[in-house]
Design an enzyme around this catalytic site. Structure first.
Site, mmCIF file in Angstrom:
data_model
loop_
_atom_site.group_PDB
_atom_site.id
_atom_site.type_symbol
_atom_site.label_atom_id
_atom_site.label_comp_id
_atom_site.label_asym_id
_atom_site.label_seq_id
_atom_site.Cartn_x
_atom_site.Cartn_y
_atom_site.Cartn_z
ATOM 1 N N LYS A 1 -64.700 -6.874 -6.498
ATOM 2 C CA LYS A 1 -64.519 -5.633 -7.255
ATOM 3 C C LYS A 1 -63.596 -5.901 -8.442
ATOM 4 C CE LYS A 1 -64.030 -1.429 -5.450
ATOM 5 N NZ LYS A 1 -65.185 -0.642 -5.858
HETATM 6 N N1 PMP Z 1 -71.078 -0.835 -5.522
HETATM 7 C C1 PMP Z 1 -70.065 -0.699 -6.394
HETATM 8 C C2 PMP Z 1 -70.203 -1.289 -7.755
HETATM 9 C C3 PMP Z 1 -68.909 0.010 -6.026
HETATM 10 O O1 PMP Z 1 -67.900 0.158 -6.885
HETATM 11 C C4 PMP Z 1 -68.833 0.574 -4.730
HETATM 12 C C5 PMP Z 1 -67.602 1.341 -4.329
HETATM 13 N N2 PMP Z 1 -66.637 0.523 -3.775
HETATM 14 C C6 PMP Z 1 -69.910 0.393 -3.864
HETATM 15 C C7 PMP Z 1 -71.024 -0.310 -4.288
HETATM 16 C C8 PMP Z 1 -69.843 0.877 -2.455
HETATM 17 O O2 PMP Z 1 -69.095 -0.036 -1.684
HETATM 18 P P1 PMP Z 1 -68.170 0.417 -0.491
HETATM 19 O O3 PMP Z 1 -69.073 1.029 0.510
HETATM 20 O O4 PMP Z 1 -67.567 -0.831 0.022
HETATM 21 O O5 PMP Z 1 -67.199 1.399 -1.016
#
Ligand code: PMP
Length: 307
Positions: A157
Site C-alpha cells: 500500500k
Molecule cells: N485495493 C486497494 C487499492 C485498497 O486501497 C484497498 C483498501 N485497503 C483494498 C483493495 C481492499 O483491501 P483490504 O480489504 O485489505 O482493506
C-alpha cells in the site's frame, strides 16, 4: 469521544494537532510512504470496540515497508499494542477507522530511499459507510490502467499508488459513476480504486488474485474464509471485462467498503440491477464476524477496553 484526539507520532502519544511534518518532507514531495487502513467496530451489546484483524494488517504493513525499503523498527506486537492504547486514549464508542502511516521524513532533496529509520504516525477517525452498502453502487471501467507491480508495487500500500486511484475515482465521479474498476495492462479485471472485486456466476464466487496487480487484501481473504460457512465456493482466477457485464451478481469489498453490491458496470445492470442475494448473505455474515458475533472467527476481533 471527548477533548482533542491524540495520534501516535515520533514514538509517543501527542495531540493530533502536534503531529505535523515539514513541507520539505520527502513523504510529501515524492510520496515515499506506505500505509494501512484498519477498522474497529463498536459492539453495543458488549460495550466494546473490536479492532478487526489488527495483526494481519500490521503484518501486511511490515511487508509493505520491506517492499518499498522503509525501515520501521517495531514488531507486529508493538504496533498492535500502540494501536490499542491509541484507541483507549481516543475512546471512541462508534465504528472507527485507524490509519497507520510509515514514511520517509527526510528533508533532503531527491527521491532517494535511505537506511535511516522511517517515521510512523497512527491516527483514528469515525467512519460509518465508505460506499452505499445498502443500495449498492454503480461503476465504470476506468480509462486509467492499474499501476503494475513493476511500476509501483500494487501488492503493498504505497502512498504514491493512490494518485492512480484518485485519478480513476475522479474520472468515474465526473462521468456520473460511484466507483472505478481498473483493468491491468493486459486488460484483465484488477480491482476498484480502494476495493477488491468479486463476481458471482453459477452460484460461485470468483475473484482475481493479487497477481493481477492488486493489493494483498484482508477483506478478500476474510470473505474467502467465511464464504464456505454459507456453502459458497470461491474460485480465484482471472476475470475478463465482459464477464462483469454478464455476472449474476458482483460486489466490491475492502476495509472501507466492507461488502458493497455493484448494481451496474458501464451502465449494464449487474443481474437485475439490484443487490444480489448471495452478496447480501455474505454482507450479513461479514457484519456479524467483524463485531465478534461468530465464535469461530472471534479471534480476529481484538477488544480495546478491558473486559
Ligand atoms: N485495493 C486497494 C487499492 C485498497 O486501497 C484497498 C483498501 N485497503 C483494498 C483493495 C481492499 O483491501 P483490504 O480489504 O485489505 O482493506
Amino acid at each position: 469521544m471527548a477533548g482533542e484526539q491524540v495520534a501516535f507520532f515520533k514514538g509517543g502519544f501527542r495531540p493530533l494537532s502536534d503531529a505535523t511534518v515539514s513541507v520539505r518532507s520527502k513523504a510529501l514531495n515524492y510520496g515515499l510512504g506506505c500505509f494501512e487502513g484498519i477498522r474497529a467496530y463498536w459492539s453495543k451489546p458488549e460495550n466494546q470496540l473490536y479492532i478487526f484483524r489488527a495483526e494481519d494488517h500490521y503484518e501486511r504493513l511490515l511487508l509493505s515497508t520491506k517492499i518499498v525499503h522503509l525501515k520501521l523498527n517495531m514488531t507486529v506486537e508493538q504496533l498492535v499494542a500502540a494501536t490499542v492504547e491509541l484507541c483507549r486514549r481516543n475512546a471512541p464508542r462508534e465504528d472507527t477507522y485507524i490509519r497507520p502511516l510509515v514514511f520517509n521524513n527526510s528533508e533532503l532533496m531527491s527521491p532517494q530511499l535511505t537506511d535511516e529509520p522511517a517515521e510512523l504516525a497512527i491516527y483514528t477517525l469515525p467512519l460509518r459507510d465508505y460506499l452505499d452498502v445498502t443500495k449498492g453502487v454503480t461503476a465504470c471501467i476506468s480509462s486509467w490502467r492499474r499501476v503494475s507491480d513493476n511500476m509501483i508495487p500494487a501488492r503493498a500500500k504505497p502512498t504514491a499508488a493512490y494518485m492512480n486511484s484518485a485519478l480513476a475515482r475522479l474520472e468515474a465521479k465526473e462521468n456520473g459513476y460511484d466507483e472505478a474498476i481498473f483493468l491491468t495492462n493486459d486488460g484483465y479485471v484488477s480491482e476498484g480504486s480502494a476495493e477488491h472485486i468479486f463476481i458471482v456466476r453459477e452460484g460461485k464466487l470468483i475473484t482475481p488474485s493479487s497477481q493481477e496487480d492488486n493489493l494483498d487484501g484482508i477483506t478478500r481473504r476474510t470473505l474467502c474464509q467465511i464464504a464456505p460457512e454459507l456453502g459458497f465456493e470461491v474460485v480465484v482466477r482471472r476475470i475478463s471485462r465482459t464477464e462483469l457485464y454478464v455476472a449474476d451478481e458482483a460486489f466490491l469489498c475492502g476495509t472501507g467498503a466492507e461488502v458493497c453490491p455493484l448494481v451496474s458496470v458501464d451502465r449494464r445492470p449487474v443481474g437485475d440491477g439490484k443487490p444480489g442475494p448471495i452478496t447480501m448473505a455474505l454482507q450479513k455474515l461479514f457484519w456479524r464476524v467483524v463485531r465478534a458475533e461468530v465464535p469461530k472467527f472471534a479471534d480476529w476481533c481484538k477488544p480495546v477496553y478491558p473486559k
